[in-house]
Write a protein that holds these residues in place. Structure first.
Motif, short mmCIF file in Angstrom:
data_model
loop_
_atom_site.label_atom_id
_atom_site.label_comp_id
_atom_site.label_asym_id
_atom_site.label_seq_id
_atom_site.Cartn_x
_atom_site.Cartn_y
_atom_site.Cartn_z
N GLU A 55 -3.17 24.55 71.27
CA GLU A 55 -3.48 23.67 70.13
C GLU A 55 -4.98 23.40 70.06
O GLU A 55 -5.57 23.41 68.97
CB GLU A 55 -2.72 22.34 70.29
N LYS A 56 -5.59 23.15 71.22
CA LYS A 56 -7.03 22.87 71.26
C LYS A 56 -7.83 24.10 70.83
O LYS A 56 -8.81 23.98 70.08
CB LYS A 56 -7.45 22.44 72.67
N LEU A 57 -7.39 25.27 71.28
CA LEU A 57 -8.09 26.51 70.90
C LEU A 57 -8.01 26.74 69.39
O LEU A 57 -9.00 27.13 68.76
CB LEU A 57 -7.47 27.70 71.65
N ASN A 58 -6.84 26.50 68.81
CA ASN A 58 -6.69 26.67 67.36
C ASN A 58 -7.52 25.63 66.59
O ASN A 58 -8.08 25.94 65.54
CB ASN A 58 -5.21 26.55 66.97
N ALA A 59 -7.61 24.41 67.17
CA ALA A 59 -8.45 23.37 66.55
C ALA A 59 -9.92 23.79 66.61
O ALA A 59 -10.68 23.57 65.66
CB ALA A 59 -8.24 22.04 67.25
N ASP A 60 -10.31 24.40 67.74
CA ASP A 60 -11.69 24.90 67.89
C ASP A 60 -11.98 25.98 66.85
O ASP A 60 -13.08 26.04 66.29
CB ASP A 60 -11.91 25.46 69.29
N LEU A 61 -11.00 26.86 66.60
CA LEU A 61 -11.17 27.92 65.59
C LEU A 61 -11.40 27.32 64.21
O LEU A 61 -12.28 27.78 63.46
CB LEU A 61 -9.92 28.81 65.55
N ALA A 124 -19.06 35.18 67.11
CA ALA A 124 -18.88 35.65 68.50
C ALA A 124 -17.93 34.71 69.25
O ALA A 124 -17.04 35.16 69.99
CB ALA A 124 -20.23 35.72 69.21
N GLN A 125 -18.10 33.39 69.02
CA GLN A 125 -17.21 32.41 69.66
C GLN A 125 -15.78 32.55 69.16
O GLN A 125 -14.82 32.41 69.92
CB GLN A 125 -17.72 30.99 69.39
N ILE A 126 -15.66 32.83 67.86
CA ILE A 126 -14.32 33.02 67.28
C ILE A 126 -13.61 34.21 67.93
O ILE A 126 -12.44 34.12 68.29
CB ILE A 126 -14.41 33.21 65.74
N LYS A 130 -10.24 33.97 70.06
CA LYS A 130 -9.06 34.73 69.63
C LYS A 130 -8.46 35.53 70.78
O LYS A 130 -7.24 35.64 70.91
CB LYS A 130 -9.43 35.67 68.47
N GLN A 131 -9.35 36.08 71.63
CA GLN A 131 -8.88 36.81 72.82
C GLN A 131 -8.14 35.87 73.77
O GLN A 131 -7.08 36.20 74.30
CB GLN A 131 -10.06 37.45 73.55
#
Length: 259
Positions: A55-61, A124-126, A130-131
């Motif tokens: 959830e946090k990773l998707n929020a970061d995206l 680049a962060q995205i 994603k990986q």
């Protein structure tokens, strides 16, 4: 009023050993489950933790996408200002005004360059996130499958043993009611202090069950006499003779078979 029948020491010993057999049966059922309930709980916590991280990773995206849009808007604003300044330069009256506008144009060009650099960094962060999201999804799928398998195992064991366990727990409570309170307390205390939960044990090969310490012949005779409750001086367990133990085992096996 009829006088209440006095319970003999032998009857107390038989009742205590019966209680031990019931509680040992409950222990066996719980041992079959083993660490499964804890494994299931740990896996549930792990999957919940992985989902929270996802959830946090998707929020970061989403935040990175928002940042890219902001920078693109900033570039468009800078381009519009550059266009306006270029028009203004055509109508300047002196070099000072021309130089001032040139500096504004240069500043906006630097803003565009910086915004484009940030956009590249965000992209680049995205890609990196994603990986990580892909790896996290794979990990969640793998752990969820493992959790489902363990839950299936646990539910199967519970469906097979829960009814018997509840019946045995009720039977244990019933038996405790027929034993004087001080003995039940002593029995419970011993059970809690020994590894295998055996508070009442028979003599086997001259030693208390599960122990290597030999019991003196005189004490063995007293135990066989069933005139007083005797405990093992090394483990604190209540001792019964082999014959009594075997008789009670046969009796309780018939009871267990009906459950």
């Amino acid at each position: 009023m009829a006088k209440k029948k006095e319970v003999t020491v032998e009857e107390k010993l038989r009742a205590l050993f019966d209680l031990q057999l019931i509680d040992s049966r409950i222990d066996e059922i719980r041992n079959v489950r083993g660490e499964l309930p804890l494994e299931v709980e740990d896996l549930e916590d792990e999957v919940a933790g992985l989902n929270k991280r996802l959830e946090k990773l998707n929020a970061d995206l989403e935040k990175l996408d928002h940042n890219i849009k902001d920078k693109k808007n900033q570039i468009e604003e800078s381009k519009a200002l550059i266009k306006k300044y270029n028009e203004q330069q055509k109508n300047v009256r002196n070099n000072r005004e021309f130089n001032a506008i040139s500096k504004e144009i240069e500043f906006q060009e630097l803003e565009i360059e910086l915004a484009e650099k940030h956009i590249k960094e965000f992209y680049a962060q995205i890609e990196q996130k994603k990986q990580v999201i892909e790896q996290s999804n794979e990990r969640i799928s793998e752990r969820q499958a493992h959790l489902d398998h363990k839950k299936g195992e646990l539910n199967e064991i519970l469906s097979e043993t829960e009814k018997e366990e509840q019946a045995l727990i009720a039977k244990s409570d019933d038996y405790k009611k027929d034993i004087e309170e001080r003995l039940v307390k002593a029995y419970t205390r011993i059970r809690e202090n020994v590894k295998n939960g055996l508070a009442v044990v028979p003599i086997e090969r001259g030693a208390s069950g599960g122990s290597f310490f030999t019991i003196p012949p005189q004490v063995q005779m007293e135990i066989a006499g069933r005139k007083k409750i005797i405990t093992d001086e090394h483990s604190g367990r209540i001792l019964v003779d082999q014959e009594l133990a075997e008789e009670q085992r046969q009796k309780m096996e018939k009871l267990f078979a009906k459950m």
